[in-house]
Design a protein around this motif. Structure first.
Motif, mmCIF file in Angstrom:
data_model
loop_
_atom_site.group_PDB
_atom_site.id
_atom_site.type_symbol
_atom_site.label_atom_id
_atom_site.label_comp_id
_atom_site.label_asym_id
_atom_site.label_seq_id
_atom_site.Cartn_x
_atom_site.Cartn_y
_atom_site.Cartn_z
ATOM 1 N N VAL A 195 0.823 -1.331 0.088
ATOM 2 C CA VAL A 195 0.014 0.044 0.016
ATOM 3 C C VAL A 195 0.836 1.288 0.062
ATOM 4 O O VAL A 195 0.489 2.259 -0.794
ATOM 5 C CB VAL A 195 -1.151 0.021 1.099
ATOM 6 C CG1 VAL A 195 -0.451 0.308 2.413
ATOM 7 C CG2 VAL A 195 -2.116 0.924 0.862
ATOM 8 N N PHE A 196 1.989 1.444 0.570
ATOM 9 C CA PHE A 196 2.889 2.604 0.658
ATOM 10 C C PHE A 196 3.569 2.839 -0.744
ATOM 11 O O PHE A 196 3.715 3.944 -1.065
ATOM 12 C CB PHE A 196 3.900 2.468 1.730
ATOM 13 C CG PHE A 196 3.076 2.353 3.122
ATOM 14 C CD1 PHE A 196 1.611 2.862 3.340
ATOM 15 C CD2 PHE A 196 3.708 1.827 4.180
ATOM 16 C CE1 PHE A 196 1.270 2.893 4.615
ATOM 17 C CE2 PHE A 196 3.123 1.988 5.475
ATOM 18 C CZ PHE A 196 1.946 2.378 5.702
ATOM 19 N N ILE A 215 0.995 4.199 -2.680
ATOM 20 C CA ILE A 215 0.812 5.661 -2.298
ATOM 21 C C ILE A 215 1.983 6.607 -3.168
ATOM 22 O O ILE A 215 1.632 7.615 -3.566
ATOM 23 C CB ILE A 215 0.557 5.917 -0.757
ATOM 24 C CG1 ILE A 215 -0.601 5.407 -0.152
ATOM 25 C CG2 ILE A 215 1.040 7.407 -0.438
ATOM 26 C CD1 ILE A 215 -0.764 5.306 1.337
ATOM 27 N N ILE A 267 2.865 10.718 5.754
ATOM 28 C CA ILE A 267 1.282 10.683 5.606
ATOM 29 C C ILE A 267 0.762 10.609 6.746
ATOM 30 O O ILE A 267 1.409 9.882 7.808
ATOM 31 C CB ILE A 267 0.984 9.601 4.573
ATOM 32 C CG1 ILE A 267 1.251 8.089 5.162
ATOM 33 C CG2 ILE A 267 1.461 9.742 3.232
ATOM 34 C CD1 ILE A 267 0.688 7.115 4.120
ATOM 35 N N LYS A 268 -0.636 10.884 6.992
ATOM 36 C CA LYS A 268 -1.385 10.627 8.067
ATOM 37 C C LYS A 268 -1.987 9.430 8.124
ATOM 38 O O LYS A 268 -2.408 8.705 7.038
ATOM 39 C CB LYS A 268 -2.669 11.411 7.904
ATOM 40 C CG LYS A 268 -2.414 12.953 8.174
ATOM 41 C CD LYS A 268 -3.618 13.827 8.414
ATOM 42 C CE LYS A 268 -3.184 15.163 8.692
ATOM 43 N NZ LYS A 268 -4.344 16.279 8.740
ATOM 44 N N ASP A 269 -1.833 8.620 9.018
ATOM 45 C CA ASP A 269 -2.116 7.104 9.284
ATOM 46 C C ASP A 269 -3.638 7.305 8.979
ATOM 47 O O ASP A 269 -4.368 7.990 9.488
ATOM 48 C CB ASP A 269 -2.026 6.556 10.633
ATOM 49 C CG ASP A 269 -1.969 5.069 10.623
ATOM 50 O OD1 ASP A 269 -1.082 4.465 10.647
ATOM 51 O OD2 ASP A 269 -3.208 4.409 10.399
ATOM 52 N N ASN A 326 -5.697 5.121 10.275
ATOM 53 C CA ASN A 326 -6.509 4.411 11.318
ATOM 54 C C ASN A 326 -5.858 5.320 12.771
ATOM 55 O O ASN A 326 -5.352 4.354 13.104
ATOM 56 C CB ASN A 326 -6.711 3.184 11.363
ATOM 57 C CG ASN A 326 -7.262 2.431 12.570
ATOM 58 O OD1 ASN A 326 -8.136 3.077 13.294
ATOM 59 N ND2 ASN A 326 -7.157 1.366 12.773
ATOM 60 N N HIS A 341 -1.200 11.167 14.275
ATOM 61 C CA HIS A 341 -0.536 9.749 14.075
ATOM 62 C C HIS A 341 -0.016 9.970 12.463
ATOM 63 O O HIS A 341 -0.971 9.647 11.699
ATOM 64 C CB HIS A 341 -1.595 8.629 14.093
ATOM 65 C CG HIS A 341 -0.918 7.256 14.060
ATOM 66 N ND1 HIS A 341 -1.762 6.199 14.340
ATOM 67 C CD2 HIS A 341 0.044 6.902 13.626
ATOM 68 C CE1 HIS A 341 -1.048 5.013 14.152
ATOM 69 N NE2 HIS A 341 0.097 5.532 13.697
ATOM 70 N N ASN A 347 7.425 -1.083 13.967
ATOM 71 C CA ASN A 347 7.032 -2.297 14.254
ATOM 72 C C ASN A 347 7.729 -3.233 13.060
ATOM 73 O O ASN A 347 7.814 -2.832 11.854
ATOM 74 C CB ASN A 347 5.304 -2.671 13.775
ATOM 75 C CG ASN A 347 4.876 -1.937 15.017
ATOM 76 O OD1 ASN A 347 5.164 -1.899 16.088
ATOM 77 N ND2 ASN A 347 3.650 -1.288 14.497
ATOM 78 N N LEU A 355 1.993 -4.900 9.874
ATOM 79 C CA LEU A 355 0.920 -5.101 8.694
ATOM 80 C C LEU A 355 1.189 -4.978 7.318
ATOM 81 O O LEU A 355 0.975 -5.424 6.685
ATOM 82 C CB LEU A 355 -0.212 -4.443 8.968
ATOM 83 C CG LEU A 355 -0.776 -5.007 10.528
ATOM 84 C CD1 LEU A 355 -1.878 -4.062 11.105
ATOM 85 C CD2 LEU A 355 -1.156 -6.436 10.656
ATOM 86 N N VAL A 356 2.112 -3.740 7.252
ATOM 87 C CA VAL A 356 2.302 -3.084 5.763
ATOM 88 C C VAL A 356 3.821 -3.579 5.809
ATOM 89 O O VAL A 356 4.555 -2.880 6.270
ATOM 90 C CB VAL A 356 2.077 -1.748 5.816
ATOM 91 C CG1 VAL A 356 2.568 -1.259 4.312
ATOM 92 C CG2 VAL A 356 0.810 -1.336 5.693
HETATM 93 P P1 5GP Z 1 2.127 -1.303 10.874
HETATM 94 O O1 5GP Z 1 1.345 -2.426 11.862
HETATM 95 O O2 5GP Z 1 2.727 -2.328 9.554
HETATM 96 O O3 5GP Z 1 3.304 -0.862 11.688
HETATM 97 O O4 5GP Z 1 1.317 -0.182 10.507
HETATM 98 C C1 5GP Z 1 0.677 -0.028 9.392
HETATM 99 C C2 5GP Z 1 -0.124 1.316 9.638
HETATM 100 O O5 5GP Z 1 -0.398 1.545 8.297
HETATM 101 C C3 5GP Z 1 -1.416 1.176 10.398
HETATM 102 O O6 5GP Z 1 -1.373 2.133 11.510
HETATM 103 C C4 5GP Z 1 -2.644 1.388 9.350
HETATM 104 O O7 5GP Z 1 -3.576 2.114 9.869
HETATM 105 C C5 5GP Z 1 -1.894 2.277 8.267
HETATM 106 N N1 5GP Z 1 -2.415 2.082 7.024
HETATM 107 C C6 5GP Z 1 -2.722 0.858 6.396
HETATM 108 N N2 5GP Z 1 -2.902 1.284 5.240
HETATM 109 C C7 5GP Z 1 -3.137 2.429 4.899
HETATM 110 C C8 5GP Z 1 -3.493 3.401 3.625
HETATM 111 O O8 5GP Z 1 -3.984 2.962 2.794
HETATM 112 N N3 5GP Z 1 -3.362 4.618 4.077
HETATM 113 C C9 5GP Z 1 -2.707 5.272 5.172
HETATM 114 N N4 5GP Z 1 -2.621 6.369 5.146
HETATM 115 N N5 5GP Z 1 -2.298 4.435 6.059
HETATM 116 C C10 5GP Z 1 -2.549 3.238 6.221
#
Ligand code: 5GP
Length: 116
Positions: A5-6, A9, A28-30, A32, A38, A88, A96-97
């Motif tokens: 996803v990044f 972006i 970028i802004k998270d 969630n 964040h 992380n 997650l990403v």
């Molecule tokens: P991780 O757990 O990999 O360290 O965190 C990944 C972060 O990326 C999460 O806090 C999630 O909310 C954020 N995130 C996931 N998909 C997207 C997206 O499409 N756009 C943005 N701006 N943030 C995202």
């Protein structure tokens, strides 16, 4: 560019709320947010992990990520009161990403615990 996803972006395929951009980093802004501020500090070039990052000619880039983090904390008005940076890594780390990134959290007094 890879499929995460990044990368999408950075390539413009997916929209994001961008607060800072230079040749090496995007912030970028998270999507969630877990705190009033964040942000995610993301290398424009794809690195899956710190391991991956260590393998290339990336001298100084990781150090610069922290300078960028402090710069955007200033921009967000939270540098003086403080903030938390989190990276992380791997499954147990909760990543997650699969694209190296640093979380910048602040805008309120964060709890003492970083693990739950
Ligand atoms: P991780 O757990 O990999 O360290 O965190 C990944 C972060 O990326 C999460 O806090 C999630 O909310 C954020 N995130 C996931 N998909 C997207 C997206 O499409 N756009 C943005 N701006 N943030 C995202």
């Amino acid at each position: 560019m890879l499929d995460d996803v990044f990368c999408k972006i950075v390539s413009g395929e997916i929209k994001a709320d961008i607060v800072y951009k230079d040749n090496d980093f995007w912030v970028i802004k998270d999507i969630n947010p877990q705190a009033p501020v964040h942000l995610l500090i993301i290398p424009a070039k794809h690195f899956t992990s710190l391991e991956d990052f260590m393998e290339g000619e990336n001298d100084g880039l990781l150090g610069r990520a922290f300078v960028v983090a402090h710069k955007v904390a200033h921009k967000a008005g939270i540098a003086e009161k403080g903030y938390r940076l989190i990276l992380n890594e791997g499954e147990d780390g909760g990543k997650l990403v699969p694209h190296l990134h640093i979380h910048l959290l602040g805008g309120k007094k964060l709890g003492p615990k970083i693990v739950k």
